[in-house]
Design a protein around this motif. Structure first.
Motif, PDB file in Angstrom:
ATOM      1  N   VAL A 104      47.125   7.978  34.214  1.00  0.00           N
ATOM      2  CA  VAL A 104      47.114   8.733  32.968  1.00  0.00           C
ATOM      3  C   VAL A 104      48.374   8.299  32.223  1.00  0.00           C
ATOM      4  CG1 VAL A 104      47.181  11.022  31.918  1.00  0.00           C
ATOM      5  CG2 VAL A 104      45.942  10.679  34.078  1.00  0.00           C
ATOM      6  N   ASN A 105      48.200   7.560  31.124  1.00  0.00           N
ATOM      7  CA  ASN A 105      49.323   7.027  30.356  1.00  0.00           C
ATOM      8  C   ASN A 105      49.562   7.936  29.155  1.00  0.00           C
ATOM      9  OD1 ASN A 105      51.099   5.583  28.735  1.00  0.00           O
ATOM     10  ND2 ASN A 105      50.165   3.613  29.215  1.00  0.00           N
ATOM     11  N   VAL A 153      50.760   9.764  36.693  1.00  0.00           N
ATOM     12  CA  VAL A 153      51.001   9.993  35.272  1.00  0.00           C
ATOM     13  C   VAL A 153      52.187   9.133  34.874  1.00  0.00           C
ATOM     14  CG1 VAL A 153      51.806  11.670  33.564  1.00  0.00           C
ATOM     15  CG2 VAL A 153      50.036  12.324  35.189  1.00  0.00           C
ATOM     16  N   LEU A 154      52.030   8.333  33.820  1.00  0.00           N
ATOM     17  CA  LEU A 154      53.102   7.480  33.295  1.00  0.00           C
ATOM     18  C   LEU A 154      53.521   7.991  31.927  1.00  0.00           C
ATOM     19  CD1 LEU A 154      51.702   3.870  33.885  1.00  0.00           C
ATOM     20  CD2 LEU A 154      53.450   5.030  35.217  1.00  0.00           C
ATOM     21  N   ALA A 155      54.821   7.930  31.639  1.00  0.00           N
ATOM     22  CA  ALA A 155      55.311   8.332  30.325  1.00  0.00           C
ATOM     23  C   ALA A 155      56.620   7.629  30.016  1.00  0.00           C
ATOM     24  CB  ALA A 155      55.516   9.843  30.278  1.00  0.00           C
ATOM     25  N   ILE A 204      54.643  18.357  31.733  1.00  0.00           N
ATOM     26  CA  ILE A 204      54.225  19.546  32.482  1.00  0.00           C
ATOM     27  C   ILE A 204      52.743  19.815  32.258  1.00  0.00           C
ATOM     28  CG2 ILE A 204      54.491  22.063  32.652  1.00  0.00           C
ATOM     29  CD1 ILE A 204      57.514  21.559  31.985  1.00  0.00           C
ATOM     30  N   LYS A 205      52.306  19.707  31.006  1.00  0.00           N
ATOM     31  CA  LYS A 205      50.888  19.911  30.692  1.00  0.00           C
ATOM     32  C   LYS A 205      50.015  18.891  31.428  1.00  0.00           C
ATOM     33  CE  LYS A 205      47.626  20.018  26.876  1.00  0.00           C
ATOM     34  NZ  LYS A 205      47.402  19.761  25.457  1.00  0.00           N
ATOM     35  N   ALA A 206      50.438  17.623  31.433  1.00  0.00           N
ATOM     36  CA  ALA A 206      49.675  16.574  32.121  1.00  0.00           C
ATOM     37  C   ALA A 206      49.638  16.821  33.620  1.00  0.00           C
ATOM     38  CB  ALA A 206      50.277  15.202  31.824  1.00  0.00           C
ATOM     39  N   TYR A 207      50.749  17.289  34.184  1.00  0.00           N
ATOM     40  CA  TYR A 207      50.779  17.595  35.610  1.00  0.00           C
ATOM     41  C   TYR A 207      49.773  18.697  35.936  1.00  0.00           C
ATOM     42  CZ  TYR A 207      52.126  19.461  40.078  1.00  0.00           C
ATOM     43  OH  TYR A 207      52.084  19.914  41.369  1.00  0.00           O
ATOM     44  N   LEU A 208      49.772  19.755  35.155  1.00  0.00           N
ATOM     45  CA  LEU A 208      48.864  20.876  35.410  1.00  0.00           C
ATOM     46  C   LEU A 208      47.401  20.475  35.210  1.00  0.00           C
ATOM     47  CD1 LEU A 208      50.927  23.718  33.690  1.00  0.00           C
ATOM     48  CD2 LEU A 208      50.648  23.312  36.154  1.00  0.00           C
ATOM     49  N   GLU A 209      47.143  19.625  34.233  1.00  0.00           N
ATOM     50  CA  GLU A 209      45.774  19.213  33.930  1.00  0.00           C
ATOM     51  C   GLU A 209      45.235  18.186  34.927  1.00  0.00           C
ATOM     52  OE1 GLU A 209      43.364  16.821  30.419  1.00  0.00           O
ATOM     53  OE2 GLU A 209      45.236  17.842  29.911  1.00  0.00           O
ATOM     54  N   HIS A 210      46.040  17.188  35.273  1.00  0.00           N
ATOM     55  CA  HIS A 210      45.552  16.050  36.063  1.00  0.00           C
ATOM     56  C   HIS A 210      45.902  16.125  37.546  1.00  0.00           C
ATOM     57  CE1 HIS A 210      44.269  13.987  32.440  1.00  0.00           C
ATOM     58  NE2 HIS A 210      45.428  14.298  31.899  1.00  0.00           N
ATOM     59  N   LYS A 211      46.855  16.978  37.934  1.00  0.00           N
ATOM     60  CA  LYS A 211      47.275  17.110  39.340  1.00  0.00           C
ATOM     61  C   LYS A 211      47.560  15.739  39.977  1.00  0.00           C
ATOM     62  CE  LYS A 211      46.437  21.602  39.575  1.00  0.00           C
ATOM     63  NZ  LYS A 211      47.218  22.307  38.617  1.00  0.00           N
ATOM     64  N   PRO A 212      48.493  14.964  39.375  1.00  0.00           N
ATOM     65  CA  PRO A 212      48.761  13.615  39.898  1.00  0.00           C
ATOM     66  C   PRO A 212      49.508  13.653  41.231  1.00  0.00           C
ATOM     67  CG  PRO A 212      50.383  14.171  38.263  1.00  0.00           C
ATOM     68  CD  PRO A 212      49.371  15.295  38.273  1.00  0.00           C
ATOM     69  N   ASP A 213      49.430  12.537  41.950  1.00  0.00           N
ATOM     70  CA  ASP A 213      50.199  12.375  43.173  1.00  0.00           C
ATOM     71  C   ASP A 213      51.641  11.991  42.863  1.00  0.00           C
ATOM     72  OD1 ASP A 213      47.982  12.656  45.160  1.00  0.00           O
ATOM     73  OD2 ASP A 213      47.200  11.004  43.960  1.00  0.00           O
ATOM     74  N   ALA A 214      51.857  11.413  41.679  1.00  0.00           N
ATOM     75  CA  ALA A 214      53.198  11.001  41.265  1.00  0.00           C
ATOM     76  C   ALA A 214      53.296  11.009  39.748  1.00  0.00           C
ATOM     77  CB  ALA A 214      53.511   9.604  41.788  1.00  0.00           C
TER      78      ALA A 214
END
Length: 116
Positions: free
Chosen positions: A75-76, A47-49, A87-97
């Motif tokens: 996921v940008n 996930v990038l932000a 936090i929402k993106a982490y919960l939705e996408h379950k990224p490695d980083a």
């Protein structure tokens, strides 16, 4: 354009940032077709932000291209991302980083949202 005008009037955006971003995006878009792409299985998800308070995403967009070309799903989340969105993106996408970008000098604008 309304957002650009608002940021400019609030002294949160300077003309050089607007001009360089547009020309940079056009150049990267053209060059992307010539960049090598890895012929591998997916290596992971990132996930990038760009943090809230920052208006620069040139580096983040380059990182996205490099990661994608090397087998990562990306996921940008774009510009001015708040902690809640991460936090929402982490919960939705379950990224490695999670890769958070902020320009030097933008610390005060972003730190309050990410400090907790």
């Amino acid at each position: 354009m309304a957002e650009v005008g608002r940021l400019f009037n609030a002294n949160e955006l300077i003309v050089a940032e607007v001009c360089s971003r547009g020309s940079h995006e056009a150049a990267v878009s053209h060059l992307e077709q010539f960049m090598e792409k890895a012929d591998t299985a997916k290596r992971g998800k990132v996930v990038l932000a760009t943090v809230k308070g920052d208006v620069h995403d040139i580096g983040k967009n380059l990182v996205e291209i490099i990661l994608k070309n090397n087998g990562y799903d990306v996921v940008n989340l774009g510009l001015r991302c708040r902690r809640k969105e991460l936090i929402k993106a982490y919960l939705e996408h379950k990224p490695d980083a999670i890769w958070i970008v902020r320009t030097a000098g933008e610390e005060r604008a972003a730190d309050g949202d990410y400090r907790e």
